[in-house]
Write a protein that holds these residues in place. Structure first.
Motif, PDB file in Angstrom:
ATOM      1  N   GLU A  62       0.812  -1.216   0.000  1.00  0.00           N
ATOM      2  CA  GLU A  62       0.000   0.000   0.000  1.00  0.00           C
ATOM      3  C   GLU A  62       0.851   1.275   0.000  1.00  0.00           C
ATOM      4  O   GLU A  62       0.462   2.290  -0.580  1.00  0.00           O
ATOM      5  CB  GLU A  62      -0.945  -0.014   1.206  1.00  0.00           C
ATOM      6  N   ARG A  70      -5.780  -5.738  -0.792  1.00  0.00           N
ATOM      7  CA  ARG A  70      -5.564  -4.494  -0.037  1.00  0.00           C
ATOM      8  C   ARG A  70      -4.950  -3.422  -0.932  1.00  0.00           C
ATOM      9  O   ARG A  70      -5.356  -2.243  -0.880  1.00  0.00           O
ATOM     10  CB  ARG A  70      -4.660  -4.768   1.170  1.00  0.00           C
ATOM     11  N   ALA A  71      -3.974  -3.806  -1.744  1.00  0.00           N
ATOM     12  CA  ALA A  71      -3.336  -2.832  -2.643  1.00  0.00           C
ATOM     13  C   ALA A  71      -4.344  -2.290  -3.651  1.00  0.00           C
ATOM     14  O   ALA A  71      -4.355  -1.087  -3.954  1.00  0.00           O
ATOM     15  CB  ALA A  71      -2.155  -3.478  -3.365  1.00  0.00           C
ATOM     16  N   ARG A  92      -6.711   0.191  -2.007  1.00  0.00           N
ATOM     17  CA  ARG A  92      -6.044   1.487  -1.794  1.00  0.00           C
ATOM     18  C   ARG A  92      -5.912   2.244  -3.108  1.00  0.00           C
ATOM     19  O   ARG A  92      -6.108   3.466  -3.149  1.00  0.00           O
ATOM     20  CB  ARG A  92      -4.665   1.274  -1.168  1.00  0.00           C
TER      21      ARG A  92
END
Length: 237
Positions: free
Chosen positions: A136, A174-175, A178
């Motif tokens: 992230e 998650r990346a 984001r």
């Protein structure tokens, strides 16, 4: 639906092994488009061991889908991209002697360098994507330098998939989340295959494009190019 860009570097590798023009790289690229691919990717390296710089010039005027040129942005690469003006350039920090790309940019450490490059390409109307790890902080750094998209380096996902696919995909989810929070487009590539592609596409939100070369061309040796492209498109549907 996530778009499929076929990386044709391996076709050039086969051609170069014997010299001449068999297989014909331009014909293969056009066939990939005809069989349903929504883009063509090439990765010219300084030693031209597979894609040659002339190949890029030959492909540019005849392709009808999105042309993506990826590579380490040395002076010759920058000049080529600015001359061709593809739909997208993907900046990859691979060393000249690298067998294949094996890491994403440190978008914080190299922020000034990346910002200048991105401004250069955007001035010519070229969409810019940066190759990054599923981190992230690197995604946030990519946003800060002004890129349009990121391409997630998916080799760690492919390696971890057979043992624990949920754990393997988690950092990519998650990346991606984001990236979307920051308004970045999202691509992915490296070692994606018929085995692991569907799960990745289902789990990673808002995926715009995958770039697949080695696995797809290897599958085509057994299954035929047209059938293989259709199988990959089915995984992305």
């Amino acid at each position: 639906m996530t778009r499929l860009s076929v990386n044709i570097n391996k076709i050039a590798t086969i051609r170069n092994a014997r010299g001449g023009n068999n297989p014909d790289l331009v014909k293969v690229a056009l066939d990939c488009e005809r069989f349903g691919a929504q883009g063509i990717t090439v990765h010219p390296r300084p030693d031209e061991r597979h894609i040659r710089y002339q190949d890029v010039l030959d492909l540019s005027p005849v392709l009808t889908t999105e042309f993506n040129i990826e590579g380490n942005p040395d002076d010759r690469f920058i000049e080529l991209v600015k001359r061709v003006k593809p739909a997208q350039v993907t900046l990859v920090p691979d060393a000249p002697d690298a067998i294949t790309s094996n890491a994403g940019w440190d978008t914080i450490r190299h922020a000034d360098h990346l910002r200048k490059l991105i401004d250069t390409f955007k001035a010519d109307g070229i969409r810019v994507s940066i190759f990054v790890d599923a981190d992230e902080r690197m995604v946030e750094g990519a946003k800060a330098v002004g890129t349009d998209r990121i391409e997630l380096y998916t080799e760690p996902y492919a390696t971890g998939y057979p043992d624990d696919r949920d754990a393997a995909v988690a950092p990519f989810v998650r990346a991606a989340q984001r990236a979307h929070e920051l308004g970045l487009g999202l691509n992915a590539g490296h070692d994606l295959s018929l085995e692991n592609l569907r799960f990745f596409n289902e789990q990673v939100p808002g995926l715009d494009e995958v770039s697949i070369g080695h696995a797809l061309i290897s599958d085509a040796l057994y299954l035929g190019l047209e059938n293989t492209i259709q199988l990959y498109l089915r995984e992305l549907a």
